[in-house]
Design a protein around this motif. Structure first.
Motif, PDB file in Angstrom:
ATOM      1  N   VAL A  83       3.375   5.952  -2.891  1.00  0.00           N
ATOM      2  CA  VAL A  83       4.496   6.725  -3.425  1.00  0.00           C
ATOM      3  C   VAL A  83       4.343   6.902  -4.931  1.00  0.00           C
ATOM      4  O   VAL A  83       4.588   7.984  -5.473  1.00  0.00           O
ATOM      5  CB  VAL A  83       5.830   6.027  -3.079  1.00  0.00           C
ATOM      6  N   VAL A  84       3.930   5.845  -5.606  1.00  0.00           N
ATOM      7  CA  VAL A  84       3.668   5.938  -7.048  1.00  0.00           C
ATOM      8  C   VAL A  84       2.560   6.963  -7.302  1.00  0.00           C
ATOM      9  O   VAL A  84       2.638   7.775  -8.233  1.00  0.00           O
ATOM     10  CB  VAL A  84       3.279   4.555  -7.616  1.00  0.00           C
ATOM     11  N   SER A  85       1.504   6.921  -6.469  1.00  0.00           N
ATOM     12  CA  SER A  85       0.410   7.891  -6.596  1.00  0.00           C
ATOM     13  C   SER A  85       0.930   9.311  -6.416  1.00  0.00           C
ATOM     14  O   SER A  85       0.547  10.220  -7.167  1.00  0.00           O
ATOM     15  CB  SER A  85      -0.675   7.600  -5.548  1.00  0.00           C
ATOM     16  N   TYR A  86       1.783   9.506  -5.436  1.00  0.00           N
ATOM     17  CA  TYR A  86       2.365  10.819  -5.163  1.00  0.00           C
ATOM     18  C   TYR A  86       3.103  11.356  -6.385  1.00  0.00           C
ATOM     19  O   TYR A  86       2.925  12.515  -6.787  1.00  0.00           O
ATOM     20  CB  TYR A  86       3.308  10.703  -3.968  1.00  0.00           C
ATOM     21  N   GLN A  87       3.923  10.494  -7.008  1.00  0.00           N
ATOM     22  CA  GLN A  87       4.700  10.915  -8.174  1.00  0.00           C
ATOM     23  C   GLN A  87       3.790  11.268  -9.346  1.00  0.00           C
ATOM     24  O   GLN A  87       3.996  12.277 -10.032  1.00  0.00           O
ATOM     25  CB  GLN A  87       5.672   9.801  -8.555  1.00  0.00           C
ATOM     26  N   ARG A  88       2.770  10.443  -9.583  1.00  0.00           N
ATOM     27  CA  ARG A  88       1.878  10.689 -10.714  1.00  0.00           C
ATOM     28  C   ARG A  88       0.975  11.901 -10.460  1.00  0.00           C
ATOM     29  O   ARG A  88       0.638  12.639 -11.391  1.00  0.00           O
ATOM     30  CB  ARG A  88       1.045   9.441 -10.997  1.00  0.00           C
ATOM     31  N   GLN A  89       0.564  12.103  -9.230  1.00  0.00           N
ATOM     32  CA  GLN A  89      -0.264  13.260  -8.911  1.00  0.00           C
ATOM     33  C   GLN A  89       0.520  14.563  -9.037  1.00  0.00           C
ATOM     34  O   GLN A  89      -0.034  15.588  -9.466  1.00  0.00           O
ATOM     35  CB  GLN A  89      -0.847  13.099  -7.503  1.00  0.00           C
ATOM     36  N   LEU A  90       1.808  14.517  -8.675  1.00  0.00           N
ATOM     37  CA  LEU A  90       2.657  15.687  -8.882  1.00  0.00           C
ATOM     38  C   LEU A  90       2.752  16.029 -10.357  1.00  0.00           C
ATOM     39  O   LEU A  90       2.621  17.198 -10.757  1.00  0.00           O
ATOM     40  CB  LEU A  90       4.053  15.425  -8.313  1.00  0.00           C
ATOM     41  N   GLU A  91       2.977  14.994 -11.191  1.00  0.00           N
ATOM     42  CA  GLU A  91       3.105  15.204 -12.633  1.00  0.00           C
ATOM     43  C   GLU A  91       1.801  15.741 -13.229  1.00  0.00           C
ATOM     44  O   GLU A  91       1.825  16.528 -14.178  1.00  0.00           O
ATOM     45  CB  GLU A  91       3.488  13.897 -13.319  1.00  0.00           C
ATOM     46  N   ALA A  92       0.660  15.312 -12.658  1.00  0.00           N
ATOM     47  CA  ALA A  92      -0.637  15.760 -13.174  1.00  0.00           C
ATOM     48  C   ALA A  92      -1.066  17.109 -12.608  1.00  0.00           C
ATOM     49  O   ALA A  92      -2.092  17.657 -13.029  1.00  0.00           O
ATOM     50  CB  ALA A  92      -1.696  14.705 -12.860  1.00  0.00           C
ATOM     51  N   GLY A  93      -0.325  17.626 -11.651  1.00  0.00           N
ATOM     52  CA  GLY A  93      -0.637  18.934 -11.084  1.00  0.00           C
ATOM     53  C   GLY A  93      -1.735  18.927 -10.045  1.00  0.00           C
ATOM     54  O   GLY A  93      -2.352  19.965  -9.780  1.00  0.00           O
ATOM     55  N   PHE A  94      -2.014  17.773  -9.426  1.00  0.00           N
ATOM     56  CA  PHE A  94      -3.031  17.697  -8.383  1.00  0.00           C
ATOM     57  C   PHE A  94      -2.521  18.334  -7.095  1.00  0.00           C
ATOM     58  O   PHE A  94      -1.337  18.248  -6.757  1.00  0.00           O
ATOM     59  CB  PHE A  94      -3.412  16.242  -8.089  1.00  0.00           C
ATOM     60  N   GLY A  95      -3.431  18.955  -6.366  1.00  0.00           N
ATOM     61  CA  GLY A  95      -3.098  19.428  -5.040  1.00  0.00           C
ATOM     62  C   GLY A  95      -3.099  18.264  -4.061  1.00  0.00           C
ATOM     63  O   GLY A  95      -3.686  17.212  -4.326  1.00  0.00           O
ATOM     64  N   PRO A 145       8.181   9.363   1.660  1.00  0.00           N
ATOM     65  CA  PRO A 145       9.469   8.949   2.235  1.00  0.00           C
ATOM     66  C   PRO A 145      10.617   9.421   1.364  1.00  0.00           C
ATOM     67  O   PRO A 145      10.439   9.688   0.172  1.00  0.00           O
ATOM     68  CB  PRO A 145       9.367   7.427   2.265  1.00  0.00           C
ATOM     69  N   LYS A 146      11.765   9.514   1.956  1.00  0.00           N
ATOM     70  CA  LYS A 146      12.959   9.922   1.193  1.00  0.00           C
ATOM     71  C   LYS A 146      13.336   8.868   0.171  1.00  0.00           C
ATOM     72  O   LYS A 146      13.838   9.180  -0.898  1.00  0.00           O
ATOM     73  CB  LYS A 146      14.124  10.185   2.136  1.00  0.00           C
ATOM     74  N   GLU A 147      13.080   7.610   0.532  1.00  0.00           N
ATOM     75  CA  GLU A 147      13.346   6.511  -0.399  1.00  0.00           C
ATOM     76  C   GLU A 147      12.076   5.683  -0.525  1.00  0.00           C
ATOM     77  O   GLU A 147      11.401   5.419   0.471  1.00  0.00           O
ATOM     78  CB  GLU A 147      14.496   5.626   0.095  1.00  0.00           C
ATOM     79  N   ALA A 148      11.758   5.320  -1.757  1.00  0.00           N
ATOM     80  CA  ALA A 148      10.566   4.508  -1.973  1.00  0.00           C
ATOM     81  C   ALA A 148      10.747   3.153  -1.327  1.00  0.00           C
ATOM     82  O   ALA A 148      11.827   2.580  -1.359  1.00  0.00           O
ATOM     83  CB  ALA A 148      10.304   4.332  -3.476  1.00  0.00           C
ATOM     84  N   PRO A 149       9.688   2.583  -0.677  1.00  0.00           N
ATOM     85  CA  PRO A 149       9.802   1.270  -0.077  1.00  0.00           C
ATOM     86  C   PRO A 149      10.057   0.187  -1.103  1.00  0.00           C
ATOM     87  O   PRO A 149       9.594   0.284  -2.234  1.00  0.00           O
ATOM     88  CB  PRO A 149       8.422   1.071   0.586  1.00  0.00           C
ATOM     89  N   ILE A 150      10.812  -0.832  -0.702  1.00  0.00           N
ATOM     90  CA  ILE A 150      11.150  -1.922  -1.614  1.00  0.00           C
ATOM     91  C   ILE A 150       9.953  -2.845  -1.754  1.00  0.00           C
ATOM     92  O   ILE A 150       9.319  -3.175  -0.767  1.00  0.00           O
ATOM     93  CB  ILE A 150      12.354  -2.704  -1.081  1.00  0.00           C
ATOM     94  N   SER A 166       0.823  -1.199   0.000  1.00  0.00           N
ATOM     95  CA  SER A 166       0.000   0.000   0.000  1.00  0.00           C
ATOM     96  C   SER A 166       0.865   1.261   0.000  1.00  0.00           C
ATOM     97  O   SER A 166       0.597   2.222  -0.728  1.00  0.00           O
ATOM     98  CB  SER A 166      -0.924  -0.007   1.220  1.00  0.00           C
ATOM     99  N   GLU A 167       1.934   1.240   0.802  1.00  0.00           N
ATOM    100  CA  GLU A 167       2.825   2.392   0.868  1.00  0.00           C
ATOM    101  C   GLU A 167       3.563   2.591  -0.450  1.00  0.00           C
ATOM    102  O   GLU A 167       3.757   3.727  -0.910  1.00  0.00           O
ATOM    103  CB  GLU A 167       3.812   2.216   2.015  1.00  0.00           C
ATOM    104  N   ARG A 168       3.973   1.486  -1.069  1.00  0.00           N
ATOM    105  CA  ARG A 168       4.666   1.577  -2.369  1.00  0.00           C
ATOM    106  C   ARG A 168       3.757   2.226  -3.411  1.00  0.00           C
ATOM    107  O   ARG A 168       4.175   3.116  -4.161  1.00  0.00           O
ATOM    108  CB  ARG A 168       5.093   0.183  -2.835  1.00  0.00           C
ATOM    109  N   LEU A 169       2.508   1.804  -3.434  1.00  0.00           N
ATOM    110  CA  LEU A 169       1.563   2.365  -4.403  1.00  0.00           C
ATOM    111  C   LEU A 169       1.227   3.822  -4.081  1.00  0.00           C
ATOM    112  O   LEU A 169       0.938   4.611  -4.982  1.00  0.00           O
ATOM    113  CB  LEU A 169       0.286   1.523  -4.434  1.00  0.00           C
TER     114      LEU A 169
END
Length: 330
Positions: free
Chosen positions: A292-304, A325-330, A287-290
């Motif tokens: 982080v992926v959501s965070y990256q994609r939402q940043l790229e899409a310009g979501f608040g 997190p500073k590093e994405a979970p493995i 869940s945490e890994r996903l």
């Protein structure tokens, strides 16, 4: 030495298999294989029921065909089976990681199809709820609650994926299909319960005389066993308090299944609802890994509120705001 090599070979094959289709953890593959396999087997066994006037008429629970053989209820069972069975096959591939990663377009299109089919199947189920497996009050409420839970779940899954909240999309898709798959566990519990009630004895349920006559091929047996069903001019009318027995004629078998369907359904739904929450709590790293992926994609899409753009607990409840997190979970 030979046994050790054989064991190592099996472990290697197992790891190769689950890695090939995208599962990073072996237990996730095992769970997918068990539950997806059960769903696939159940659906394949019932594809023949798409022939409503032939296979379904013969294979349905005793009494089902009496109520569903014509009118809007026949439309309802046809709609339900014609939508939920294809959805049950397609959804298996929705949970295969390699498809999500390598064939994303298929995953997206199939996802929209699955959502639409599930919603249509709920409409069909509600159309037959009044008479399905006797149409007892607990059965009607069960079907209604299951329709609401699955509709709400699939709607939240859709909303979260549109907001690129992938972790919550995963959670709500898992919940929705665990709820829907309770119908498989329901049937196992129902049959076991029917046999237990037969062994105990003393359980009765009212059944219309018309339905009993429909189920009993031997008209003489019907007239002899249920003379109270006949009124003036030989007309069949009224209800009979019929024993619920799984070892007698079709009417009593259908009566036992109708008596236990609602109870078995509530127990199965409880087991599946609790089970999926346990699984989600036991897989926080995924869940945490996903997220982080959501965070990256939402940043790229310009979501608040990147990382929490969907329906997340830190925006709805009193949890601390999520921080990447500073590093994405493995």
């Amino acid at each position: 030495m030979g046994a050790s090599k054989q064991t190592n070979g099996l472990v290697y094959c197992f790891r190769k298999t689950h890695s090939y289709i995208g599962f990073k953890k072996g237990y996730n593959f095992v769970l997918w294989f068990i539950f997806a396999g059960a769903l696939l087997g159940f659906v394949l066994a019932r594809l023949q029921y798409l022939s409503i006037d032939d296979k379904f008429r013969v294979g349905a629970s005793p009494g089902e065909w009496y109520w569903l053989r014509h009118g809007f209820r026949k439309v309802g069972i046809t709609l339900h089976l014609a939508t939920i069975l294809p959805a049950g096959i397609l959804v298996i591939f929705q949970f295969v990681p390699i498809i999500r990663h390598k064939v994303l377009i298929f995953h997206r299109i199939s996802g929209y199809v699955v959502m639409s089919l599930l919603l249509l199947s709920n409409i069909g189920a509600l159309m037959i709820a009044r008479r399905s497996f006797g149409g007892t009050l607990e059965t009607q409420v069960l079907i209604g609650v299951l329709a609401i839970m699955s509709t709400l779940g699939i709607s939240l899954a859709y909303y979260n994926i549109k907001r690129l909240q992938i972790d919550q999309h995963r959670a709500w898709m898992l919940r929705t299909w665990f709820y829907a798959a309770s119908i498989i566990t329901l049937r196992i519990i129902m049959i076991i319960s029917s046999k237990i009630l037969t062994r105990i004895g003393g359980y009765y349920r009212a059944m219309p005389c018309d339905e009993i006559a429909f189920l009993l091929d031997n008209q003489t047996q019907f007239e002899t066993s249920y003379p109270q069903c006949f009124v003036a001019n030989g007309t069949i009318d009224g209800w009979i308090a019929l024993p619920a027995r799984f070892d007698r004629n079709a009417a009593q078998i259908g009566n036992s299944l109708g008596l236990t369907f609602g109870t078995a359904g509530w127990l199965a739904l409880f087991m599946h609802a609790v089970g999926v929450e346990i699984y989600l709590r036991l897989t926080p790293r995924e869940s945490e890994r996903l997220r982080v992926v959501s965070y990256q994609r939402q940043l790229e899409a310009g979501f608040g509120h990147a990382g929490s753009a969907g329906l997340t607990v830190d925006r709805l409840g009193d949890a601390d705001m999520w921080q990447p997190p500073k590093e994405a979970p493995i």
